[in-house]
Design a protein around this motif. Structure first.
Motif, short mmCIF file in Angstrom:
data_model
loop_
_atom_site.label_atom_id
_atom_site.label_comp_id
_atom_site.label_asym_id
_atom_site.label_seq_id
_atom_site.Cartn_x
_atom_site.Cartn_y
_atom_site.Cartn_z
N ARG A 133 67.74 -14.74 5.95
CA ARG A 133 67.37 -15.78 4.99
C ARG A 133 66.25 -15.31 4.07
NH1 ARG A 133 67.58 -19.51 9.37
NH2 ARG A 133 65.29 -19.53 9.42
N GLU A 134 65.26 -14.64 4.64
CA GLU A 134 64.15 -14.14 3.84
C GLU A 134 64.60 -13.05 2.86
OE1 GLU A 134 60.21 -14.87 4.04
OE2 GLU A 134 61.76 -16.39 3.76
N MET A 135 65.51 -12.18 3.30
CA MET A 135 66.04 -11.16 2.41
C MET A 135 66.72 -11.81 1.20
SD MET A 135 67.65 -8.39 5.11
CE MET A 135 68.25 -7.26 3.83
N VAL A 136 67.48 -12.85 1.45
CA VAL A 136 68.16 -13.54 0.35
C VAL A 136 67.15 -14.26 -0.53
CG1 VAL A 136 69.76 -15.42 -0.20
CG2 VAL A 136 70.34 -13.77 1.60
N ARG A 137 66.15 -14.87 0.07
CA ARG A 137 65.17 -15.64 -0.70
C ARG A 137 64.45 -14.79 -1.73
NH1 ARG A 137 59.88 -16.23 -0.77
NH2 ARG A 137 59.49 -15.03 1.15
N VAL A 138 64.08 -13.56 -1.34
CA VAL A 138 63.29 -12.72 -2.25
C VAL A 138 64.16 -11.89 -3.19
CG1 VAL A 138 61.37 -12.62 -0.62
CG2 VAL A 138 63.08 -10.78 -0.63
#
Length: 259
Positions: A133-138
């Motif tokens: 999720r964090e990879m996608v967010r940034v």
């Protein structure tokens, strides 16, 4: 004092950091690095701003740094970052930043990067869904998301995670290709390409890299030898190659695009 999973990761990889520069010990990371870079090549652009999540010694970032505008390598273990920084300085890489941080809580604002990659991390962290999720967010819209990881074959006999944790107590859970695909899709990215392959590797340097205690290493060796003799499946798919005990890992390379 409670020992968290992150504490285990830092402890184990602090021990292993120096070994990551030794191709004799770190054969899986170094041998397949070129294969991963070839998999990434269609997505690489000279204007890319790259983030490598749970980067370790930044092997991937260092391999692509000269082909992009800038790369950032983030990892939880200071000793791994220090080892990577030494190697980057030796190679004269000036567009590579090393950052200490948590892969499941990235210290970046939304839509910061044009390519985000992680290698051998999902099976290691306590929360792989949070990491994805964090990879996608940034990632910026249209950014490439690259995941390279150890995977558990569908229907494999035995419990390879148990052996992995004996060797390295910071090991979490190896996911299947379908589970990783589901995580990526749920996080809002579209899977475009996948590559799966296996690698049969010698047991001894694998145990030496993790500095597994002698008694535990002997237990692992015995269980693999017992399986070869008809005993219970370990999930490690052992074999003898030129008289030396080996085991087999399965790997996934996945490319997704962030919407």
């Amino acid at each position: 004092m409670t020992v968290t999973h992150d504490d285990k990761v830092v402890r184990e990889f602090s021990k292993q950091a120096a070994g990551f520069a030794d191709p004799r010990l770190n054969v899986a990371f170094t041998r397949h690095l070129d294969r991963l870079v070839r998999f990434m090549e269609p997505e690489l652009d000279p204007e890319d701003v790259v983030l490598e999540v749970a980067a370790g010694t930044a092997l991937v970032s260092r391999a692509v740094a000269r082909r992009v505008r800038h790369a950032t390598a983030l990892d939880l273990t200071p000793a791994m970052l220090a080892e990577g920084k030494r190697e980057a300085d030796r190679d004269g890489l000036t567009n590579l930043t090393f950052t200490h941080g948590d892969a499941t809580d990235l210290p970046y604002v939304d839509r910061s990067f044009t390519l985000v990659v992680t290698r051998f991390s999902l099976h290691q962290v306590a929360g792989p869904e949070a990491l994805v999720r964090e990879m996608v967010r940034v990632s910026r819209p249209g950014a490439a998301l690259i995941i390279a990881d150890l995977v558990r074959p569908e229907g494999a006999a035995g419990d390879p995670d148990r052996i992995e944790r004996l060797r390295d107590p910071s090991h979490g859970t190896a996911l299947t290709t379908a589970q990783i695909t589901d995580l990526v899709t749920a996080a809002g990215a579209e899977v475009k390409r996948r590559e799966e392959f296996t690698f049969t590797r010698p047991l001894r340097p694998w145990l030496e890299l993790s500095r597994t205690p002698d008694d535990v290493a002997a237990q692992i060796r015995q269980e693999l030898e017992d399986e070869l003799a008809g005993g219970p499946a370990t999930g490690m798919r052992p074999s003898l190659v030129d008289g030396e005990l080996h085991f087999t890992h399965s790997y996934l390379h996945l490319h997704a695009v962030v919407g």
